[in-house]
Design an enzyme around this catalytic site. Structure first.
Site, mmCIF file in Angstrom:
data_model
loop_
_atom_site.group_PDB
_atom_site.id
_atom_site.type_symbol
_atom_site.label_atom_id
_atom_site.label_comp_id
_atom_site.label_asym_id
_atom_site.label_seq_id
_atom_site.Cartn_x
_atom_site.Cartn_y
_atom_site.Cartn_z
ATOM 1 N N HIS A 136 15.362 12.931 -41.732
ATOM 2 C CA HIS A 136 14.002 12.690 -41.226
ATOM 3 C C HIS A 136 13.148 13.953 -41.437
ATOM 4 C CE1 HIS A 136 14.992 8.866 -38.961
ATOM 5 N NE2 HIS A 136 16.184 9.332 -39.280
ATOM 6 N N TYR A 149 22.539 16.934 -34.882
ATOM 7 C CA TYR A 149 21.172 17.416 -34.649
ATOM 8 C C TYR A 149 21.194 18.902 -34.250
ATOM 9 C CZ TYR A 149 19.824 12.442 -34.524
ATOM 10 O OH TYR A 149 19.630 11.116 -34.830
#
Ligand code: HEM
Length: 369
Positions: A69, A339
């Protein structure tokens, strides 16, 4: 107490050797623990670095950007609770009232300069700032299910789709072998390809995909999934050349829409029943499940992620307030670990980062919400 324990008494040669041996054993076990944690003792074990290397093999290394992303922009606004979810979750965010949100719209994939295109997966990530310093962070995609249901499958999918050096394209045989080993991914992809693609971010529905548990004031749990459903009217994607001509057409449209008027989404919470899978994000829940309209997110400000309020945020799905708990979905801890590593890498590369593709000047909504 024996004073020699504190080194005050005389120690024999044998005693010295025993002590040195004990110190050596402790040091070896600490080194062993580091080696185990780092995955050096079990090269087949999937590590955070292994996962990051797989993303980089597919999309290249783009210093300072998210490893997935990567193309995105920051937004801010607020969430106004309807009070309707408060019976199922004691989280402060569901009491009647408003909390600020810091969000990010993005396209999936690790390429920060990819051209916008209809079928690319769009995402909305939100950080709700609750009273008393609590937070709720969630990342959602405009697909109905996730293509894989485990970290290992996600890794294998990345390996299968990494470009073959000879052709610069993924090897179709590797993809075939991946789907043969993961029929759940093949079925999920059928649903993903069938989805209705709308004209932009503003009229997309974003789904949390993983299951969570709401916990009420008496401690009773309820399985849930959530979605952000646009208040903006739906319009089908058009394959017009205007879309193809502007590399940032999806983001530019959203920036223009926010400048014109605040954009809103309803937080719809779907209540799971006893047999609904909570540990498998490739499987949809039946369409007739009860839904609660928990409140409305209003986005009234957009800014570049270069120095913007979402850049230093890791939208880790395990940052949850009291009243929302993880389910048994193994993707949640896999996401949290991936993440965190992506965040550490990009934060360390800040000085080398190129400007982001989407760089709106600070945009403030006109009109009223
Ligand atoms: C094992 C599976 C997954 C892996 C390895 C993975 C990996 C990643 C990574 C590395 C990032 C960048 C994080 C950062 O630097 O801040 C990211 C972002 C994101 N992921 Fe995942 N992801 C997985 C599953 C999912 C699932 C199930 C969803 C469900 C909706 C999801 C939604 C998102 C969203 C919305 C973002 C963008 C957050 C932002 O804008 O900062 N991911 N993912």
């Amino acid at each position: 107490m024996n004073p020699s324990w504190f080194g005050a008494g005389p120690v024999s040669r044998a005693g010295v050797l025993v002590r040195l041996g004990a110190i050596g054993a402790v040091m070896l076990s600490v080194a062993g623990a580091f080696a185990y944690t780092g995955g050096w003792l079990s090269p087949a074990r999937l590590t955070q670095d292994g996962m990051m290397a797989a993303f980089q093999d597919v999309d290249g290394i783009h210093a300072g950007f998210r490893r997935n992303h990567a193309k995105g922009m920051c937004v801010t606004g607020w969430f106004e609770s309807s009070g309707q979810a408060a019976a199922l979750s004691k989280a402060a965010v569901f009491r009647a009232g408003r909390v600020p949100v810091v969000g990010r719209f993005a396209l999936a994939g690790g390429m920060p300069f990819q051209a916008d295109a209809p079928a690319k997966v769009r995402s909305m990530a939100l950080r709700f700032l609750l009273p008393g310093g609590e937070e709720w962070r969630t990342g959602m995609n405009n697909i109905p299910v996730f293509p894989v249901n485990s970290a290992r499958a996600s890794y294998e999918q990345l390996l299968a789709s990494s470009p073959d050096p000879a052709t610069g394209k993924p090897d179709p045989e590797k993809m075939k072998a991946f789907f043969a080993a993961h029929p759940e991914a093949e079925q999920a992809l059928v649903l993903i390809k069938k989805r209705q693609i709308t004209s932009g971010f503003a009229n997309s529905t974003f789904n949390g995909l993983n299951a969570f548990r709401f916990v009420d004031a008496a401690g009773a749990p309820t399985s849930v999934r959530w979605s952000m459903v646009p208040v903006q009217p739906s319009a089908a994607e058009s394959a017009e050349p205007s879309a193809a001509g502007d590399k940032n057409y999806l983001f530019d449209a959203l920036i223009a829409q926010i400048a014109q008027h605040p954009q809103q989404w309803r937080l719809m919470v779907t209540i799971g029943e006893a047999d609904d899978p909570t540990n498998d994000a490739t499987l949809p829940w039946p369409a007739d499940r009860r839904q609660i309209d928990a409140g409305t997110v209003t986005i009234d400000h957009a800014s570049s992620e270069d120095g913007g309020p979402c850049t230093a945020v890791n939208y880790d799905p395990l940052v949850l307030p009291s009243g929302i708990e993880p389910s048994d979905d193994p993707l949640l801890s896999a996401r949290s670990a991936a993440y965190a590593r992506s965040f550490t890498l990009r934060a360390g590369e800040e000085g080398e980062k190129l400007p982001s593709a989407v760089t709106p000047q600070e945009v403030e909504a006109g009109g009223n919400s």
